[in-house]
Scaffold this active site. Structure first.
Site, mmCIF file in Angstrom:
data_model
loop_
_atom_site.group_PDB
_atom_site.id
_atom_site.type_symbol
_atom_site.label_atom_id
_atom_site.label_comp_id
_atom_site.label_asym_id
_atom_site.label_seq_id
_atom_site.Cartn_x
_atom_site.Cartn_y
_atom_site.Cartn_z
ATOM 1 N N ASP A 203 1.093 -1.325 -0.144
ATOM 2 C CA ASP A 203 0.314 -0.110 -0.205
ATOM 3 C C ASP A 203 0.958 1.087 0.067
ATOM 4 O O ASP A 203 1.405 1.688 0.903
ATOM 5 C CB ASP A 203 -1.062 0.374 1.113
ATOM 6 C CG ASP A 203 -2.162 -1.267 1.436
ATOM 7 O OD1 ASP A 203 -1.775 -2.376 0.529
ATOM 8 O OD2 ASP A 203 -3.204 -0.449 1.840
ATOM 9 N N LYS B 25 -7.019 3.583 -3.567
ATOM 10 C CA LYS B 25 -7.070 2.975 -1.463
ATOM 11 C C LYS B 25 -8.066 4.722 -1.010
ATOM 12 O O LYS B 25 -7.059 5.621 -1.443
ATOM 13 C CB LYS B 25 -6.183 2.856 -1.006
ATOM 14 C CG LYS B 25 -6.136 3.066 0.419
ATOM 15 C CD LYS B 25 -5.214 2.063 1.395
ATOM 16 C CE LYS B 25 -5.790 2.184 3.013
ATOM 17 N NZ LYS B 25 -4.126 1.296 3.660
ATOM 18 N N LYS C 200 -10.241 0.207 -2.267
ATOM 19 C CA LYS C 200 -9.950 -0.112 -0.822
ATOM 20 C C LYS C 200 -10.651 0.881 0.303
ATOM 21 O O LYS C 200 -10.345 2.100 -0.474
ATOM 22 C CB LYS C 200 -8.793 -0.750 -0.823
ATOM 23 C CG LYS C 200 -8.421 -0.619 1.239
ATOM 24 C CD LYS C 200 -6.837 -1.656 1.036
ATOM 25 C CE LYS C 200 -6.579 -1.366 2.335
ATOM 26 N NZ LYS C 200 -5.775 -1.601 3.565
#
Length: 220
Positions: A89, A151, A180
């Site tokens: 991430d 995300k 996400k």
């Protein structure tokens, strides 16, 4: 719906103790979450603790500000994967995006994607700091650079995921890229609402409480 498989069970606090990480891993084994998301220093420990399960190890790069150089982000990515990370991430260069330097934002993401090999890359756009137009641009750049997910948030800035942001991100990237939602799900109902809005993964420290139908404390 197996909601557990939507959840990245997360502990990214800087003062997290080993016993707290061990508790996170134990819960992940018990509930079969999609992944655990931990800081890079815990990746190797997490990998060992999840042996024999299908729970992935996720870690963060350029976290939480996104303001390190692309070279540093690529190095972090390679080291994390060597230590056992399955998913990365990364945080975009928010300042570059807001300055209109889209080429830098894209090349920064691409550096991590290339360093990751066949591992999953999620691109944190830090939506709370962006206009809707900037959110769309960030998602388009992540998609163009070859990332697997976009995300919403780090959980360390001024706000977490919102339904509106998740919906906008899903509309922008289409059906084939992951989205996400991080930092906004505190209950089972919250989690379902995010999924209905287009989230395919939910980052939260409250995975157990969510699955038990309880209201979680905290804001990530």
């Amino acid at each position: 719906m197996k909601l557990n498989k939507y959840i990245d069970h997360t502990l990214l606090k800087q003062d997290a103790k080993k016993k707290q990480i061990d508790s996170l891993l134990s819960e992940a084994r018990e509930y079969g979450f999609a992944s655990v998301c931990v800081n890079p220093t815990w990746v190797e420990h997490a990998k060992k603790g999840l042996e024999g399960t299908d729970v992935k190890v996720c870690t963060v790069v350029g976290f939480p500000l996104g303001a390190t150089t692309s070279t540093v982000k690529a190095f972090e990515t390679k080291e994390a994967i060597q230590n056992g990370a399955d998913e990365i991430d990364m945080v975009i260069n928010v300042g570059a995006l807001k300055s209109g330097d889209l080429a830098l934002v894209e090349s920064d993401i691409r550096a991590v994607v290339e360093a990751s090999g066949d591992k999953l890359v999620k691109v944190i756009i830090e939506a709370c700091l962006l206009t809707d137009q900037e959110k769309v641009l960030a998602c388009q750049l992540a998609q163009k650079a070859g990332a697997d997910f976009v995300k919403t948030s780090t959980g360390f800035s001024t706000g977490g995921a919102t339904i509106a942001d998740v919906r906008l991100m899903r509309e922008t990237v289409g059906p084939d890229m992951g989205v996400k939602a991080a930092g906004g799900a505190r209950s089972y109902a919250d989690a379902l609402t995010f999924v209905e809005a287009g989230a395919t993964r939910i980052g939260t420290s409250a995975g157990v409480a969510i699955l038990k139908g309880e209201l979680a404390d905290g804001d990530y």
